[in-house]
Write a protein that holds these residues in place. Structure first.
Motif, PDB file in Angstrom:
ATOM      1  N   ALA A  64      32.472  49.543  37.221  1.00  0.00           N
ATOM      2  CA  ALA A  64      33.627  48.720  36.825  1.00  0.00           C
ATOM      3  C   ALA A  64      33.612  47.387  37.564  1.00  0.00           C
ATOM      4  CB  ALA A  64      34.926  49.473  37.098  1.00  0.00           C
ATOM      5  N   LEU A  65      33.295  47.429  38.855  1.00  0.00           N
ATOM      6  CA  LEU A  65      33.269  46.207  39.654  1.00  0.00           C
ATOM      7  C   LEU A  65      32.191  45.254  39.136  1.00  0.00           C
ATOM      8  CD1 LEU A  65      34.596  44.803  42.011  1.00  0.00           C
ATOM      9  CD2 LEU A  65      32.977  45.921  43.552  1.00  0.00           C
ATOM     10  N   GLY A  66      31.025  45.803  38.804  1.00  0.00           N
ATOM     11  CA  GLY A  66      29.936  44.978  38.266  1.00  0.00           C
ATOM     12  C   GLY A  66      30.324  44.307  36.957  1.00  0.00           C
ATOM     13  N   LEU A  67      30.997  45.074  36.085  1.00  0.00           N
ATOM     14  CA  LEU A  67      31.383  44.523  34.784  1.00  0.00           C
ATOM     15  C   LEU A  67      32.503  43.495  34.908  1.00  0.00           C
ATOM     16  CD1 LEU A  67      31.285  47.686  32.476  1.00  0.00           C
ATOM     17  CD2 LEU A  67      29.886  45.628  32.242  1.00  0.00           C
ATOM     18  N   ILE A  68      33.468  43.790  35.776  1.00  0.00           N
ATOM     19  CA  ILE A  68      34.622  42.894  35.864  1.00  0.00           C
ATOM     20  C   ILE A  68      34.245  41.565  36.508  1.00  0.00           C
ATOM     21  CG2 ILE A  68      35.679  43.488  38.085  1.00  0.00           C
ATOM     22  CD1 ILE A  68      38.316  43.862  36.368  1.00  0.00           C
ATOM     23  N   ARG A  69      33.198  41.591  37.353  1.00  0.00           N
ATOM     24  CA  ARG A  69      32.688  40.331  37.917  1.00  0.00           C
ATOM     25  C   ARG A  69      32.144  39.429  36.808  1.00  0.00           C
ATOM     26  NH1 ARG A  69      29.889  43.302  42.713  1.00  0.00           N
ATOM     27  NH2 ARG A  69      31.424  43.041  44.380  1.00  0.00           N
ATOM     28  N   ARG A  70      31.560  40.063  35.781  1.00  0.00           N
ATOM     29  CA  ARG A  70      30.970  39.284  34.686  1.00  0.00           C
ATOM     30  C   ARG A  70      32.020  38.489  33.929  1.00  0.00           C
ATOM     31  NH1 ARG A  70      27.220  43.414  31.363  1.00  0.00           N
ATOM     32  NH2 ARG A  70      27.596  41.862  29.738  1.00  0.00           N
ATOM     33  N   VAL A  71      33.268  38.953  33.941  1.00  0.00           N
ATOM     34  CA  VAL A  71      34.335  38.229  33.219  1.00  0.00           C
ATOM     35  C   VAL A  71      35.279  37.510  34.176  1.00  0.00           C
ATOM     36  CG1 VAL A  71      34.200  39.777  31.246  1.00  0.00           C
ATOM     37  CG2 VAL A  71      35.851  40.274  33.040  1.00  0.00           C
ATOM     38  N   GLY A  72      34.897  37.454  35.463  1.00  0.00           N
ATOM     39  CA  GLY A  72      35.631  36.649  36.438  1.00  0.00           C
ATOM     40  C   GLY A  72      37.008  37.175  36.812  1.00  0.00           C
ATOM     41  N   LEU A  73      37.187  38.504  36.768  1.00  0.00           N
ATOM     42  CA  LEU A  73      38.514  39.056  37.062  1.00  0.00           C
ATOM     43  C   LEU A  73      38.489  40.109  38.169  1.00  0.00           C
ATOM     44  CD1 LEU A  73      39.924  39.435  33.418  1.00  0.00           C
ATOM     45  CD2 LEU A  73      40.567  37.722  35.109  1.00  0.00           C
ATOM     46  N   GLU A  74      37.526  39.993  39.070  1.00  0.00           N
ATOM     47  CA  GLU A  74      37.422  41.017  40.120  1.00  0.00           C
ATOM     48  C   GLU A  74      38.651  41.052  41.032  1.00  0.00           C
ATOM     49  OE1 GLU A  74      34.380  37.799  41.463  1.00  0.00           O
ATOM     50  OE2 GLU A  74      35.356  38.467  39.627  1.00  0.00           O
ATOM     51  N   ASP A  75      39.405  39.953  41.056  1.00  0.00           N
ATOM     52  CA  ASP A  75      40.622  39.929  41.893  1.00  0.00           C
ATOM     53  C   ASP A  75      41.802  40.624  41.205  1.00  0.00           C
ATOM     54  OD1 ASP A  75      40.679  37.927  39.947  1.00  0.00           O
ATOM     55  OD2 ASP A  75      42.101  36.713  41.087  1.00  0.00           O
ATOM     56  N   LYS A  76      41.596  41.144  39.984  1.00  0.00           N
ATOM     57  CA  LYS A  76      42.684  41.772  39.234  1.00  0.00           C
ATOM     58  C   LYS A  76      42.565  43.301  39.162  1.00  0.00           C
ATOM     59  CE  LYS A  76      44.515  37.806  38.008  1.00  0.00           C
ATOM     60  NZ  LYS A  76      45.782  37.373  38.624  1.00  0.00           N
ATOM     61  N   LEU A  77      41.653  43.881  39.920  1.00  0.00           N
ATOM     62  CA  LEU A  77      41.416  45.330  39.821  1.00  0.00           C
ATOM     63  C   LEU A  77      42.661  46.160  40.098  1.00  0.00           C
ATOM     64  CD1 LEU A  77      37.868  45.907  41.368  1.00  0.00           C
ATOM     65  CD2 LEU A  77      38.591  46.435  39.043  1.00  0.00           C
TER      66      LEU A  77
END
Length: 245
Positions: free
Chosen positions: A122-135
């Motif tokens: 999940a962290l790898g994928l969410i980095r791709r869309v620039g939203l890792e700070d929204k987990l």
């Protein structure tokens, strides 16, 4: 069409009572192909997309996915739906779960993925869309564009063979449309097979290898995108493009 055929539609018809929404549609989609489906409202676009994973049950016809007729009553449709990611107009996130839990719920429950492994993915994928700070955020704390980007990566958590998009930007404010289309464009560049019902003609023209014009429940034109937009033949398509371009 390039590559191997992934999805074949044969004589698909869908009726609601006396109303015929899809009328004897036949087409196919290749692996790694990006296809846009355009046309006027009420022309059957969303119904067509929902038939592809049997969210709508076809009245007649066949849909072959990986060579298996998913319309056959003996087919385990849930097994095949796991290979089809779907992104809707209205995001369909779980409001009682934060973003991380939204992303890992299905892989852990359905694919029996180890929770820690799911979190890492999940962290790898969410980095791709620039939203890792929204987990840790909840859907109510996100903008429409952020919700739709989360919905896309949530579908990718299941490692789908094909992604179906049902007008993914139609519920968004204009400034948020671009950020979602950018994610979809990047996804197309990775080789993901994508079938996109859309009103975004620029996306259809520039990102899709092929565009289908669906009107009155039939495929009126189905051509490489540049050819369809530059040299439309069907009078209804010409009229439609004059209104939307």
């Amino acid at each position: 069409m390039s590559g191997n055929e992934l999805l074949r539609v044969e004589h698909l018809t869908k009726t609601f009572g006396k109303l015929t929404v899809l009328n004897d549609i036949s087409t196919s989609f290749a692996a790694h192909e990006v296809v846009s489906v355009i046309g006027p409202s009420g022309g059957g676009k969303s119904t067509f997309l929902r038939c592809l994973n049997l969210l709508e049950q076809p009245s007649s016809g066949h849909i072959l996915f990986d060579g298996v007729d998913i319309c056959d009553k003996k087919t385990d449709i849930n097994l095949h739906r796991q290979k089809m990611g779907m992104v809707f107009q209205q995001f369909n996130l779980f409001n009682n779960m934060n973003v991380l839990k939204n992303m890992i719920a299905a892989p852990v429950k359905i694919l029996h993925m180890d929770p820690e492994q799911a979190k890492e993915k999940a962290l790898g994928l969410i980095r791709r869309v620039g939203l890792e700070d929204k987990l840790e955020s909840y859907p109510s704390q996100l903008s429409g564009g952020q919700k739709q980007r989360i919905a896309i990566v949530r579908a990718l958590m299941m490692d789908p063979e094909v992604m179906l998009f049902d007008e993914p930007t139609s519920a968004l404010d204009p400034e948020m449309i671009g950020e979602v289309l950018e994610v979809m464009k990047n996804l197309a560049q990775t080789g993901m097979t994508m079938i996109v019902v859309t009103h975004e003609m620029r996306f259809a023209r520039e990102v899709s290898s092929r565009t289908i014009f669906l009107d009155g429940g039939v495929i009126a034109e189905d051509k490489p995108s540049h050819e369809l937009f530059d040299r439309p033949q069907n009078p209804r398509l010409i009229s439609f493009l004059q209104k939307v371009l």
